[in-house]
Motif scaffolding. Sequence first.
Motif, PDB file in Angstrom:
ATOM      1  N   ALA A  91       5.422  -3.134  -1.337  1.00 18.32           N
ATOM      2  CA  ALA A  91       5.424  -2.231  -2.499  1.00 18.32           C
ATOM      3  C   ALA A  91       4.384  -1.145  -2.258  1.00 18.32           C
ATOM      4  O   ALA A  91       3.201  -1.427  -2.104  1.00 18.32           O
ATOM      5  CB  ALA A  91       5.127  -2.991  -3.783  1.00 18.32           C
ATOM      6  N   LEU A 104       9.191  -9.151  -4.893  1.00 15.03           N
ATOM      7  CA  LEU A 104       9.020  -7.697  -4.732  1.00 15.03           C
ATOM      8  C   LEU A 104      10.380  -7.005  -4.687  1.00 15.03           C
ATOM      9  O   LEU A 104      10.579  -5.950  -5.292  1.00 15.03           O
ATOM     10  CB  LEU A 104       8.229  -7.381  -3.449  1.00 15.03           C
ATOM     11  N   TYR A 150      -1.070  -1.434  -0.972  1.00 12.31           N
ATOM     12  CA  TYR A 150       0.297  -1.766  -0.583  1.00 12.31           C
ATOM     13  C   TYR A 150       0.450  -3.270  -0.710  1.00 12.31           C
ATOM     14  O   TYR A 150      -0.299  -4.022  -0.084  1.00 12.31           O
ATOM     15  CB  TYR A 150       0.563  -1.317   0.866  1.00 12.31           C
ATOM     16  N   GLN A 176       9.151  -7.401   2.365  1.00 14.58           N
ATOM     17  CA  GLN A 176       9.066  -6.222   1.506  1.00 14.58           C
ATOM     18  C   GLN A 176       7.622  -5.740   1.372  1.00 14.58           C
ATOM     19  O   GLN A 176       6.689  -6.534   1.440  1.00 14.58           O
ATOM     20  CB  GLN A 176       9.588  -6.569   0.105  1.00 14.58           C
ATOM     21  N   SER A 188       3.113   1.381  -7.743  1.00 14.77           N
ATOM     22  CA  SER A 188       3.925   0.536  -8.622  1.00 14.77           C
ATOM     23  C   SER A 188       4.496  -0.638  -7.829  1.00 14.77           C
ATOM     24  O   SER A 188       4.985  -0.461  -6.715  1.00 14.77           O
ATOM     25  CB  SER A 188       5.080   1.358  -9.203  1.00 14.77           C
ATOM     26  N   PRO A 189       4.469  -1.826  -8.407  1.00 13.42           N
ATOM     27  CA  PRO A 189       5.085  -2.984  -7.744  1.00 13.42           C
ATOM     28  C   PRO A 189       6.602  -2.804  -7.579  1.00 13.42           C
ATOM     29  O   PRO A 189       7.232  -3.552  -6.834  1.00 13.42           O
ATOM     30  CB  PRO A 189       4.783  -4.149  -8.693  1.00 13.42           C
ATOM     31  N   ALA A 190       7.170  -1.817  -8.258  1.00 19.81           N
ATOM     32  CA  ALA A 190       8.609  -1.580  -8.123  1.00 19.81           C
ATOM     33  C   ALA A 190       8.928  -0.606  -6.989  1.00 19.81           C
ATOM     34  O   ALA A 190      10.086  -0.390  -6.650  1.00 19.81           O
ATOM     35  CB  ALA A 190       9.175  -1.023  -9.432  1.00 19.81           C
ATOM     36  N   ASN A 191       7.879  -0.034  -6.402  1.00 18.61           N
ATOM     37  CA  ASN A 191       8.078   0.976  -5.358  1.00 18.61           C
ATOM     38  C   ASN A 191       8.226   0.292  -3.994  1.00 18.61           C
ATOM     39  O   ASN A 191       7.455   0.526  -3.079  1.00 18.61           O
ATOM     40  CB  ASN A 191       6.873   1.926  -5.393  1.00 18.61           C
ATOM     41  N   THR A 192       9.222  -0.564  -3.893  1.00 21.26           N
ATOM     42  CA  THR A 192       9.315  -1.433  -2.711  1.00 21.26           C
ATOM     43  C   THR A 192      10.226  -0.862  -1.626  1.00 21.26           C
ATOM     44  O   THR A 192      11.175  -0.130  -1.913  1.00 21.26           O
ATOM     45  CB  THR A 192       9.850  -2.823  -3.095  1.00 21.26           C
ATOM     46  N   THR A 220       9.682  -1.917 -13.265  1.00 20.97           N
ATOM     47  CA  THR A 220       8.566  -2.638 -13.899  1.00 20.97           C
ATOM     48  C   THR A 220       8.798  -2.898 -15.387  1.00 20.97           C
ATOM     49  O   THR A 220       7.987  -3.558 -16.022  1.00 20.97           O
ATOM     50  CB  THR A 220       7.224  -1.880 -13.728  1.00 20.97           C
ATOM     51  N   GLY A 277      11.669  -4.297  -7.328  1.00 27.07           N
ATOM     52  CA  GLY A 277      12.164  -3.027  -6.785  1.00 27.07           C
ATOM     53  C   GLY A 277      13.552  -2.687  -7.315  1.00 27.07           C
ATOM     54  O   GLY A 277      13.874  -1.521  -7.555  1.00 27.07           O
TER      55      GLY A 277
END
Lengths: 421, 170
Positions: A273, A180, A397, A271, A277-281, A188, A184
């Motif tokens: 997310a 994650l 989440y 972490q 988005s999985p990048a919104n960590t 993505t 982040g």
Amino acid sequence: MEKNLAEKLLARAAGKSEVEPGEFIWAQVDVALANDVTAPLAIAELERMGATQVFDPDRVVLVPDHFMPNKDLAAAAQAKTMREFAIKQGITHYYEVGRMGIAHALLPEQGVVGPGQLVVGADSHTCTYGALGAFATGVGSTDLAAAMATGRIWLRVPHTDRFVYRGRLPRWVGGKDLILYTIGQIGTDGARYRAMEFTGEAISALSMEGRMTMSNMAVEAGAKAGVMAVDHVTLAYTRGRFRGEPVVLQPDPGAVPARVYEWDVSRLQPQVAFPHSPANTRPVGEAGRVFIDQVVIGSCTNGRLEDLRAAAAVLRGRTVHPYVRLLVIPATQRIYLEAVRTGLVEIFVEAGGAVSTPTCGPCLGAHTGVLAAGEKAVATTNRNFVGRMGHPQSEVYLAGPAVAAASAVLGRIAHPEEVCS
Amino acid sequence: MTAAAFHLGRVWKYGAHVDTDVIIPARYLTTHDPEVLRLHCLEDLDPSFKEGVRPGDILVALENFGCGSSREHAPLALKAAGVYCVVAVSFARIFFRNSINIGLPVLECPQLARAVATGDELQVDMTRGELVHQGRIYSAQAYPEFMREIIAAGGLVPYVQQQLAGGGLK
Ligand code: SF4
């Protein structure tokens, strides 16, 4: 030329002495996988191609895992299509409900995939097997049909991005947190079309389970594969399990990746997310007060025994928050049985959790724990896109199993330390 | 270049990272019938799309279009909805492959993808990979030679048919 791991794996699959990033190759497929969602379309395409037989019934693997046990009539019809095909074709590795699991947990466990192989699957998380030192990538149903018909697939050799994790992971931090954090950092599409190669002391110290969690989510950074070199941990896992002969390939010492990322992870926090988005960590300590309705512990990302143990360590002797639903979904029958035998299931049930038979279920918003509008869930799954677990106005989440378990107890996103002092 | 070579379509414009879960939510994946999938195409992102889309419309998006799940139902749903082609700054790899395989044209053209808005008119010449927007001509990223063979065959199914009939793949 010194080669990266992905290039060496693809050279083997293509029967060539070496391949270059960017090159198109025809490669021999060791395992072709489909599930109850993607197989019916692949079977229809196979028939349209004029193929009457799969290339090798030992190498085509069919796993009913998504809408299983049959969630409704339409799902039952799809499962039936796949089952009848499996019987007609004499597919060796077809796993019926009661013996199945989520494919990406099941195939390594059953020794169907292993080091050195080329695995293509009509499921994007096929990249999980990269943790075993295989080149494994997701494709669509038509590509899979072509692979089932011919045993071959065309691939463009990806460039490699290397991810080096230095230091020792702190308590409560595992493979999920590493991946994650990585997504982040790079986004993505940060590794779109690339092979991610994971390495460093922190990877060496991870169990096979933790490694598979990481490779599993390579696709969430857009990657074609998420590979790891074989070491003694890999071989200890595949010994007595893998049905083939492991082919151990290592990256050449002088290989030059397209990009190198290096992080010291010795102070990494667990972490989370945030939607969508999985990048919104963020580190869990910066999550704020997010009250939740549901917790899902399971999926091809974190439904393995180690994950259930981590959750049970937090839940033992505690109870789930009165307004929270905890769903625990062991990823395979064997994991389920181990969880029963070792008392984990008892801990979950005593805590007030619901323990389900293996299935993808809520991970893709299919069944067994779909969210209503406005509901929030902490899940150990891999995607938190709009509508992924149900209503488009619900929120997911993503976190590791310890954070998920602690959140179930407190009814809000929580650090395991808040529960286990 | 003759005007007749161009397809004229209306634009539906979306942002970055449009994932296959919003293109066709998993709750509809109990079928792969394009006529059913089409009815739910993009509904979690833009409910007006399935109501308003007309055959020949063009979908334009920013980075990483089609990320996430490998479901081929996503390009199938767009194709069945009548989408003529998808133009984006960039595509996620599985979606790109799936689209080529099933014959949904996908074009990478960052400048154009950033310039257009929903409702704009766009002309596309697939054979040349050219797009015209408000009088300006844009060139899409050319397909690699290898993919052109699959496109020329009419998709992966006829391509494999040919190969199987010809005694295996090269
Ligand atoms: S658990 Fe979720 S991500 Fe994994 S295969 Fe199933 S639906 Fe896909």
